[in-house]
Design an enzyme around this catalytic site. Structure first.
Site, PDB file in Angstrom:
ATOM      1  N   SER A   1     -28.703   0.925  10.596  1.00 42.29           N
ATOM      2  CA  SER A   1     -29.103   1.236   9.138  1.00 42.29           C
ATOM      3  C   SER A   1     -29.501  -0.328   8.508  1.00 42.29           C
ATOM      4  O   SER A   1     -30.206  -0.950   9.008  1.00 42.29           O
ATOM      5  CB  SER A   1     -27.873   1.737   8.218  1.00 42.29           C
ATOM      6  OG  SER A   1     -28.373   2.141   7.105  1.00 42.29           O
TER       7      SER A   1
ATOM      8  N   ASP B   1     -32.793  12.191   7.990  1.00 36.33           N
ATOM      9  CA  ASP B   1     -32.411  10.878   7.183  1.00 36.33           C
ATOM     10  C   ASP B   1     -33.702  10.445   6.462  1.00 36.33           C
ATOM     11  O   ASP B   1     -34.957  10.487   7.092  1.00 36.33           O
ATOM     12  CB  ASP B   1     -32.370  10.029   8.489  1.00 36.33           C
ATOM     13  CG  ASP B   1     -31.900   8.554   8.336  1.00 36.33           C
ATOM     14  OD1 ASP B   1     -31.856   8.297   7.147  1.00 36.33           O
ATOM     15  OD2 ASP B   1     -31.917   7.875   9.001  1.00 36.33           O
TER      16      ASP B   1
ATOM     17  N   HIS C   1     -28.401  10.457   9.421  1.00 37.64           N
ATOM     18  CA  HIS C   1     -28.079   9.139   9.465  1.00 37.64           C
ATOM     19  C   HIS C   1     -26.445   9.258   9.686  1.00 37.64           C
ATOM     20  O   HIS C   1     -25.740   9.847   9.598  1.00 37.64           O
ATOM     21  CB  HIS C   1     -28.208   8.404   7.938  1.00 37.64           C
ATOM     22  CG  HIS C   1     -28.051   7.159   8.035  1.00 37.64           C
ATOM     23  ND1 HIS C   1     -29.425   6.487   8.252  1.00 37.64           N
ATOM     24  CD2 HIS C   1     -27.279   6.314   7.363  1.00 37.64           C
ATOM     25  CE1 HIS C   1     -29.080   5.113   8.004  1.00 37.64           C
ATOM     26  NE2 HIS C   1     -28.089   4.819   7.287  1.00 37.64           N
TER      27      HIS C   1
END
Length: 320
Positions: free
Chosen positions: A167, A262, A292
């Site tokens: 991320s 996501d 995610h």
């Protein structure tokens, strides 16, 4: 969320049970105290009567130079039975530059240490809003530079150093490669990017389709950026808008691991395409039915175990 893999759905349902209030409705301090996906996995394991996995790695801590004049804590994971100079992975955790820590992402880092047979240095970069853009990015670069120059002191091979992140950490992995290139520091041999932040466009196809996905939704992204960016213009920096603004030429080969459900799915694909146009070798793999933060759920989610094994194989090949 009907597309969710059944194992993934169990984890997300447990996460929502532990977090009835969306994080973006909380203060930074409150959000940092809330259960994480790691907590949801461990809670489910207890409910199922299954042991929490304990990879055979040792753990230690050190402090590295960060964004001047700051020092940065790092947690070092080392395969317990490995000998000789080992490859090294400098890892940057997720959490939108605001939340989490190396400890929250240990399922990923310990998994990589064991599966790759590598030392993993997980960088506890300074978080926002206490430290605004681009403190975390500079922390990550400074930590990489130190590890590259001092790998032997850790039992590592300075010729075999990669970067990896999830991320926001994936975003900073690319930023570290760009900063190394631009400053004449030796580049990593590989960059492992797990659902990386790669753009500043909140109107992409996946942002629209999965704006209410969990654990990461559009309001949470806005909550993160409001804390990390000094002004909205920071979102247009090459360090954030990798697919729009950044020069990616001359960077090391990349592996991108993406989750289907996501908001960041589209920008991961855009980053793959930008790498290809920039002459950077890239391998991209999308895991259907995952969300995610799935990468560290491998104790319960088979596709996460597959993703970790794939990432490990890519890194092993890069270290040859």
């Amino acid at each position: 969320m009907s597309e969710l893999d059944p194992q993934m759905k169990e984890v997300i349902d447990e996460f929502l049970l532990l977090n009835p209030t969306p994080l973006w409705q909380l203060s930074t301090e409150e959000a940092r105290k809330r259960p994480t996906i790691k907590d949801a996995v461990n809670s489910l394991l207890v409910k199922k009567g299954q042991p929490i996995p304990m990879p055979n790695v040792t753990t230690s801590e050190l402090f590295l130079p960060g964004s001047p004049p700051l020092m940065v804590r790092a947690v070092v994971y080392k395969p317990a039975t490995a000998t000789g100079p080992l490859p090294v992975i400098v890892y940057y955790h997720g959490g939108g530059w605001v939340l989490a820590s190396p400890e929250v992402y240990e399922a990923s880092t310990k998994g990589l240490a064991e599966k790759v047979g590598a030392i993993v240095v997980s960088v506890d970069y300074h978080r926002a809003p206490e430290n605004k853009f681009a403190t975390a990015h500079v922390d990550c670069y400074k930590a990489y530079k130190w590890v590259k120059e001092n790998a032997a002191s850790l039992g590592g091979d300075p010729a075999k150093v990669a970067v990896a992140g999830e991320s926001a950490g994936g975003n900073m992995s690319v930023g570290v490669c760009m900063m190394a290139r631009d400053s004449g520091t030796a580049l990593p041999v590989h960059q492992l990017l797990v659902y990386p932040v790669a753009n500043n466009d909140l109107m992409t196809e996946s942002y629209i389709k999965y704006q209410n996905a969990k654990p990461l939704d559009k309001p949470l992204i806005e909550w993160f950026t409001a804390r990390y960016f000094k002004t909205p213009a920071d979102g247009d920096s090459p360090l954030i808008s990798l697919v729009d603004v950044a020069n990616l030429s001359g960077l090391p080969p990349a592996t991108i691991i993406a989750a289907q459900i996501d908001p960041l799915q589209t920008e991961g694909q855009q980053l793959r395409d930008k790498f290809m146009k920039s002459g950077v070798k890239v391998t991209y793999l999308l895991y259907e039915g995952t969300t995610h933060e799935f990468f560290g759920t491998n104790a319960l989610v088979s596709k996460a175990e597959q993703a970790q094994n794939f990432a490990a194989a890519q890194l092993k090949e890069a270290f040859k």
